[in-house]
Design a protein around this motif. Structure first.
Motif, mmCIF file in Angstrom:
data_model
loop_
_atom_site.group_PDB
_atom_site.id
_atom_site.type_symbol
_atom_site.label_atom_id
_atom_site.label_comp_id
_atom_site.label_asym_id
_atom_site.label_seq_id
_atom_site.Cartn_x
_atom_site.Cartn_y
_atom_site.Cartn_z
ATOM 1 N N GLU A 7 0.828 -1.212 0.000
ATOM 2 C CA GLU A 7 0.000 0.000 0.000
ATOM 3 C C GLU A 7 0.859 1.257 0.000
ATOM 4 O OE1 GLU A 7 -1.334 0.905 4.501
ATOM 5 O OE2 GLU A 7 -2.050 -1.005 3.723
ATOM 6 N N TRP A 8 2.039 1.202 0.611
ATOM 7 C CA TRP A 8 2.956 2.346 0.581
ATOM 8 C C TRP A 8 3.521 2.529 -0.828
ATOM 9 C CZ3 TRP A 8 6.597 2.073 5.443
ATOM 10 C CH2 TRP A 8 5.819 2.111 6.607
ATOM 11 N N LEU A 9 3.905 1.417 -1.455
ATOM 12 C CA LEU A 9 4.487 1.496 -2.791
ATOM 13 C C LEU A 9 3.491 2.057 -3.800
ATOM 14 C CD1 LEU A 9 6.405 -1.907 -2.898
ATOM 15 C CD2 LEU A 9 7.375 0.370 -2.574
ATOM 16 N N LYS A 10 2.232 1.731 -3.645
ATOM 17 C CA LYS A 10 1.199 2.216 -4.565
ATOM 18 C C LYS A 10 1.009 3.724 -4.475
ATOM 19 C CE LYS A 10 -1.468 -2.036 -4.779
ATOM 20 N NZ LYS A 10 -2.724 -2.706 -4.423
ATOM 21 N N LYS A 11 1.404 4.323 -3.367
ATOM 22 C CA LYS A 11 1.209 5.761 -3.168
ATOM 23 C C LYS A 11 2.380 6.609 -3.667
ATOM 24 C CE LYS A 11 -1.983 5.206 0.643
ATOM 25 N NZ LYS A 11 -2.313 5.502 2.018
ATOM 26 N N ILE A 12 3.449 5.964 -4.083
ATOM 27 C CA ILE A 12 4.615 6.703 -4.564
ATOM 28 C C ILE A 12 4.295 7.305 -5.929
ATOM 29 C CG2 ILE A 12 7.018 6.532 -5.323
ATOM 30 C CD1 ILE A 12 7.373 4.284 -3.276
ATOM 31 N N VAL A 13 4.467 8.605 -6.036
ATOM 32 C CA VAL A 13 4.219 9.318 -7.286
ATOM 33 C C VAL A 13 5.393 9.063 -8.234
ATOM 34 C CG1 VAL A 13 3.885 11.604 -8.303
ATOM 35 C CG2 VAL A 13 2.903 11.089 -6.070
ATOM 36 N N ARG A 14 5.088 8.758 -9.487
ATOM 37 C CA ARG A 14 6.098 8.514 -10.532
ATOM 38 C C ARG A 14 7.045 7.379 -10.133
ATOM 39 N NH1 ARG A 14 8.570 13.936 -12.714
ATOM 40 N NH2 ARG A 14 9.394 12.417 -14.166
ATOM 41 N N LYS A 15 6.493 6.312 -9.557
ATOM 42 C CA LYS A 15 7.301 5.193 -9.084
ATOM 43 C C LYS A 15 8.148 4.582 -10.202
ATOM 44 C CE LYS A 15 7.137 0.805 -6.630
ATOM 45 N NZ LYS A 15 8.044 0.144 -7.558
#
Length: 41
Positions: A7-15
C-alpha cells in the motif's frame, strides 16, 4: 524492497521513473567499482 508494504508502494508518485533512476544509479555504481578494481571494461 520486499519489506515495504504494498500500500505504501502504490502511493509513490512517478514510481516507474524512480525505479528507473535507482536502476541507473546502481548500474553506474557497479560499473565504477568494477573499473576501479579491474581497470577499464
Amino acid at each position: 524492497m520486499n519489506e515495504i508494504p504494498e500500500e505504501w508502494l502504490k502511493k509513490i508518485v512517478r514510481k516507474q521513473d524512480i525505479d528507473e533512476l535507482i536502476k541507473k544509479f546502481y548500474e553506474f555504481c557497479t560499473n565504477k567499482a568494477i573499473k576501479e578494481e579491474y581497470g577499464s571494461l
